[in-house]
Design a protein around this motif. Structure first.
Motif, mmCIF file in Angstrom:
data_model
loop_
_atom_site.group_PDB
_atom_site.id
_atom_site.type_symbol
_atom_site.label_atom_id
_atom_site.label_comp_id
_atom_site.label_asym_id
_atom_site.label_seq_id
_atom_site.Cartn_x
_atom_site.Cartn_y
_atom_site.Cartn_z
ATOM 1 N N PHE A 3 1.034 -0.983 0.062
ATOM 2 C CA PHE A 3 0.144 -0.164 0.023
ATOM 3 C C PHE A 3 0.733 1.180 -0.003
ATOM 4 C CE2 PHE A 3 -2.612 3.417 2.231
ATOM 5 C CZ PHE A 3 -3.391 3.269 1.689
ATOM 6 N N ARG A 4 1.789 1.200 0.358
ATOM 7 C CA ARG A 4 2.413 2.105 0.719
ATOM 8 C C ARG A 4 3.301 2.861 -0.665
ATOM 9 N NH1 ARG A 4 7.282 2.730 5.682
ATOM 10 N NH2 ARG A 4 8.205 4.212 4.904
ATOM 11 N N SER A 5 4.088 1.435 -0.909
ATOM 12 C CA SER A 5 4.739 1.839 -2.388
ATOM 13 C C SER A 5 3.825 1.646 -3.736
ATOM 14 C CB SER A 5 4.818 0.045 -2.510
ATOM 15 O OG SER A 5 6.314 -0.400 -2.553
ATOM 16 N N SER A 6 2.741 1.466 -3.292
ATOM 17 C CA SER A 6 1.616 2.132 -4.676
ATOM 18 C C SER A 6 1.298 3.709 -4.296
ATOM 19 C CB SER A 6 0.353 1.244 -4.402
ATOM 20 O OG SER A 6 -0.529 1.968 -3.292
ATOM 21 N N LYS A 7 1.486 4.929 -3.025
ATOM 22 C CA LYS A 7 1.372 5.360 -3.216
ATOM 23 C C LYS A 7 2.090 6.922 -3.094
ATOM 24 C CE LYS A 7 -3.097 5.554 -0.846
ATOM 25 N NZ LYS A 7 -4.292 6.582 -1.740
ATOM 26 N N GLN A 8 3.570 5.367 -3.009
ATOM 27 C CA GLN A 8 4.974 6.185 -3.528
ATOM 28 C C GLN A 8 5.219 6.453 -5.179
ATOM 29 O OE1 GLN A 8 7.835 4.782 -1.781
ATOM 30 N NE2 GLN A 8 8.064 5.443 0.537
ATOM 31 N N SER A 10 2.016 6.761 -6.755
ATOM 32 C CA SER A 10 0.791 7.401 -7.118
ATOM 33 C C SER A 10 1.535 9.522 -6.517
ATOM 34 C CB SER A 10 -0.545 7.657 -6.539
ATOM 35 O OG SER A 10 -0.944 8.372 -6.733
ATOM 36 N N ALA A 11 2.195 9.558 -6.106
ATOM 37 C CA ALA A 11 2.923 11.246 -5.322
ATOM 38 C C ALA A 11 3.940 11.080 -6.533
ATOM 39 C CB ALA A 11 3.003 10.355 -3.970
ATOM 40 N N GLN A 12 4.830 10.113 -7.002
ATOM 41 C CA GLN A 12 6.177 10.365 -7.469
ATOM 42 C C GLN A 12 5.504 10.689 -9.169
ATOM 43 O OE1 GLN A 12 9.332 10.526 -7.623
ATOM 44 N NE2 GLN A 12 9.417 11.701 -9.129
#
Length: 121
Positions: A3-8, A10-12
């Motif tokens: 989940f954290r990787s997908s948010k990162q 998305s942020a990128q």
């Protein structure tokens, strides 16, 4: 962590989009500056072609008024006004010459290619 990787990721993506938009904005500004410079070059070259004609006309008017003044057919006020007109025409010619240089420098600044300036003059 997935989940954290997908948010990162998305942020990128948002950061990448923001940088792309900044690049697009800079590109639009440079194109706008280039169009402005090209328009200014066109106008200043037209003025540059006209300036010698105005100086020549003012010189002829001065010659005419000075001849009339020497023969007593006009007064000092008319002669002084003609001298002022001749002086203004010569100043305008010099200003137009300077404007041509400045407009080419604007184009060089917009394109980033100094060879345009060197090859033009």
């Amino acid at each position: 962590t997935p989940f954290r990787s997908s948010k990162q990721v998305s942020a990128q993506k948002f950061v990448s989009q923001a940088l792309q938009e900044e690049y697009n904005q800079a590109d639009r500004e440079l194109k706008s500056q280039l169009n402005f410079a090209e328009d200014k070059i066109k106008i200043t070259l037209e003025n540059y072609a006209e300036a010698p004609i105005q100086v020549n006309a003012a010189q002829r008017a001065y010659l005419q008024k000075s001849t009339l003044y020497k023969n007593g057919l006009t007064d000092l006020t008319d002669l002084t006004q003609t001298i002022y007109t001749l002086n203004r025409a010569e100043i305008d010619r010099d200003i137009v010459n300077n404007n041509v240089w400045q407009s080419y420098l604007l184009k060089v600044a917009a394109t980033g290619n100094f060879d345009l300036f060197i090859n033009e003059f």
